[in-house]
Scaffold this motif. Structure first.
Motif, short mmCIF file in Angstrom:
data_model
loop_
_atom_site.label_atom_id
_atom_site.label_comp_id
_atom_site.label_asym_id
_atom_site.label_seq_id
_atom_site.Cartn_x
_atom_site.Cartn_y
_atom_site.Cartn_z
N ALA A 217 0.84 -1.21 0.00
CA ALA A 217 0.00 0.00 0.00
C ALA A 217 0.87 1.25 0.00
CB ALA A 217 -0.90 -0.01 1.23
N GLU A 218 0.60 2.17 -0.93
CA GLU A 218 1.33 3.44 -0.99
C GLU A 218 0.53 4.53 -0.27
OE1 GLU A 218 4.26 3.56 -2.24
OE2 GLU A 218 4.42 1.89 -3.65
N ASP A 219 -0.76 4.24 -0.02
CA ASP A 219 -1.59 5.22 0.70
C ASP A 219 -2.63 4.47 1.53
OD1 ASP A 219 -3.31 4.20 -1.15
OD2 ASP A 219 -3.40 6.01 -2.37
N VAL A 220 -3.29 5.22 2.41
CA VAL A 220 -4.28 4.63 3.31
C VAL A 220 -5.64 5.23 2.99
CG1 VAL A 220 -4.95 4.28 5.72
CG2 VAL A 220 -2.52 4.42 5.11
N ALA A 221 -6.65 4.37 2.78
CA ALA A 221 -8.00 4.85 2.48
C ALA A 221 -8.80 4.98 3.78
CB ALA A 221 -8.69 3.90 1.51
N ALA A 222 -9.92 5.71 3.70
CA ALA A 222 -10.75 5.92 4.89
C ALA A 222 -11.18 4.58 5.47
CB ALA A 222 -11.98 6.74 4.50
N GLY A 223 -11.09 4.45 6.79
CA GLY A 223 -11.56 3.24 7.47
C GLY A 223 -10.54 2.12 7.53
N GLU A 224 -9.37 2.32 6.90
CA GLU A 224 -8.36 1.25 6.91
C GLU A 224 -7.43 1.37 8.11
OE1 GLU A 224 -7.67 0.04 2.23
OE2 GLU A 224 -6.29 1.47 3.14
N ALA A 225 -6.92 0.20 8.57
CA ALA A 225 -5.82 0.18 9.54
C ALA A 225 -4.53 0.08 8.74
CB ALA A 225 -5.98 -1.00 10.48
N LEU A 226 -3.42 0.51 9.34
CA LEU A 226 -2.14 0.49 8.61
C LEU A 226 -1.10 -0.37 9.34
CD1 LEU A 226 -0.29 1.53 6.30
CD2 LEU A 226 0.34 3.42 7.82
N LEU A 227 -0.55 -1.34 8.62
CA LEU A 227 0.61 -2.08 9.11
C LEU A 227 1.82 -1.46 8.43
CD1 LEU A 227 1.62 -4.41 10.86
CD2 LEU A 227 1.33 -5.93 8.90
N ALA A 228 2.58 -0.71 9.22
CA ALA A 228 3.69 0.07 8.67
C ALA A 228 5.00 -0.70 8.76
CB ALA A 228 3.79 1.38 9.44
N PHE A 229 5.98 -0.23 8.00
CA PHE A 229 7.33 -0.80 8.07
C PHE A 229 8.35 0.30 7.80
CE2 PHE A 229 11.09 -2.56 5.95
CZ PHE A 229 11.49 -3.48 6.90
N GLY A 230 9.32 0.44 8.71
CA GLY A 230 10.39 1.40 8.50
C GLY A 230 10.00 2.81 8.92
#
Ligand code: TXA
Ligand code: MG
Length: 324
Positions: A235-248
């Motif tokens: 994922a390059e961006d986050v849409a409304a209502g999404e959770a984010l699993l980040a790295f770095g």
């Protein structure tokens, strides 16, 4: 509800249950395993039942010593070399089964090969005291994420098991790497806790990849390791209502709008990311988001296994549904 007990004080209880043909969830360095005596068909059947696992999907047999391994399987030169280098540890070797051995055929789902691993820590001591190999798949319901904590095991399997031995969070966090030697060449059947490059260095040759005849490790079907929420990788961006699993250290666009954010490794360390992968996916699942967006993770080292598990979690669920 399963009883969770500290590893330091539950060895005897675990041993008594296993001797009585019962199953016990135990910590290993990779993920928690659901263990039963591999020579006892009734015990092995209970493992399949508790997981809701199809019986054509064979289990890994865990050993405590090389002598125990050699009683079960035929070792070629390269497999022996890898065992010497990486055991005990997160490597599983698929080897020809020795005929007439004590392993119950349910373990191998009737195949003439067997997956063998020598774990570290509590599991190894338990096997040594039992004096018999333990069949142990990951201690999750079939098709769900492998557990890296005792609480995750208890939440998933609840009253289907009596005892969860708590050894804390597992150190590797990903299942073992599975390989098989074919005509002197090493084939990678499942990326995992030992990076492909380490195996190539030890074998002195490039790994063959993928199964020779279709799905060779049946647990490797597309939709597997699935959390309840849907997963979107790279994922390059986050849409409304999404959770984010980040790295770095760098964030995807609109990360500030995510329902919840967890970072696999702030510094971009793939070992740390591997050890956090399943628990972070589970935690984001509990955030109630319908979709978990996952930032891109490099394919080098343990990144291969991390991306493998993430792409299975992201695969269309329909194709794998019959498998669960
Ligand atoms: O780290 C691990 O490997 C954990 C811990 C508990 O040891 N165990 C684990 O087991 O991940 P499980 O059952 O979840 O995955 C074992 C995989 C399955 O994909 C199965 O199909 C494959 O090993 N397998 C077992 N026997 C096989 C065989 N004879 N040939 C090819 N694949 C085999
Ligand atoms: Mg599994």
């Amino acid at each position: 509800m399963a009883e969770i007990r500290n590893a330091a004080e539950s060895m005897d209880e675990a041993l008594a249950l296993l001797k009585a043909g019962e199953i016990v969830a135990i910590p290993t360095e990779t993920v928690y395993g659901l263990a039963g005596d591999a020579t006892n068909g009734a015990a092995v059947a209970k493992i399949f039942e508790a997981k809701g696992r199809p019986r054509f999907n064979p289990l890994i047999a865990h050993v405590a010593t090389m002598a125990m391994a050699e009683e079960i399987a035929e070792f070629d030169q390269l497999s022996r070399k890898l065992a010497e280098k990486f055991w005990p540890g997160p490597l599983t070797l698929v080897l020809p089964l020795k005929p007439g051995g004590a392993i119950h055929p349910l373990v191998t789902a009737g195949l003439d090969t067997i997956a063998l691993r020598m774990p570290r820590g509590f599991g190894a001591r338990l096997i040594e005291r039992l004096g018999r190999p333990l069949a142990a798949p990951s201690a999750n319901s079939s098709g769900r994420i492998s557990p890296t904590t005792a609480a995750a095991v208890a939440d998933d399997l609840c009253d289907r098991i009596r005892l969860v031995v708590d050894g804390g969070a597992t150190s590797v966090g990903l299942e073992s790497t599975i390989v098989k030697v074919e005509d002197g060449k090493l084939r990678l059947l499942r990326p995992g806790g030992i990076a492909a490059g380490e195996l190539e260095a030890a074998a002195g040759a490039a790994l063959l990849r993928g199964a020779k005849n279709g799905v060779e490790a049946p647990g490797m079907l597309a939709s597997h390791y699935a959390p309840g929420a849907l997963v979107r990788i790279n994922a390059e961006d986050v849409a409304a209502g999404e959770a984010l699993l980040a790295f770095g250290p760098e964030r995807a666009r609109n990360a500030e709008g995510a329902v919840a954010v967890l970072n696999l490794s702030e510094t971009g360390d793939l070992r740390e990311a591997a050890s956090n992968l399943f628990s972070h996916l589970q935690a984001l699942d509990r955030s109630g988001a319908k979709m978990i967006a996952v930032e891109p993770i490099p394919y080098e080292g343990l990144g291969e296994a991390i991306n493998d598990r993430l792409s299975r979690a992201a695969a269309p669920r329909d194709s794998g549904a019959s498998y669960k």
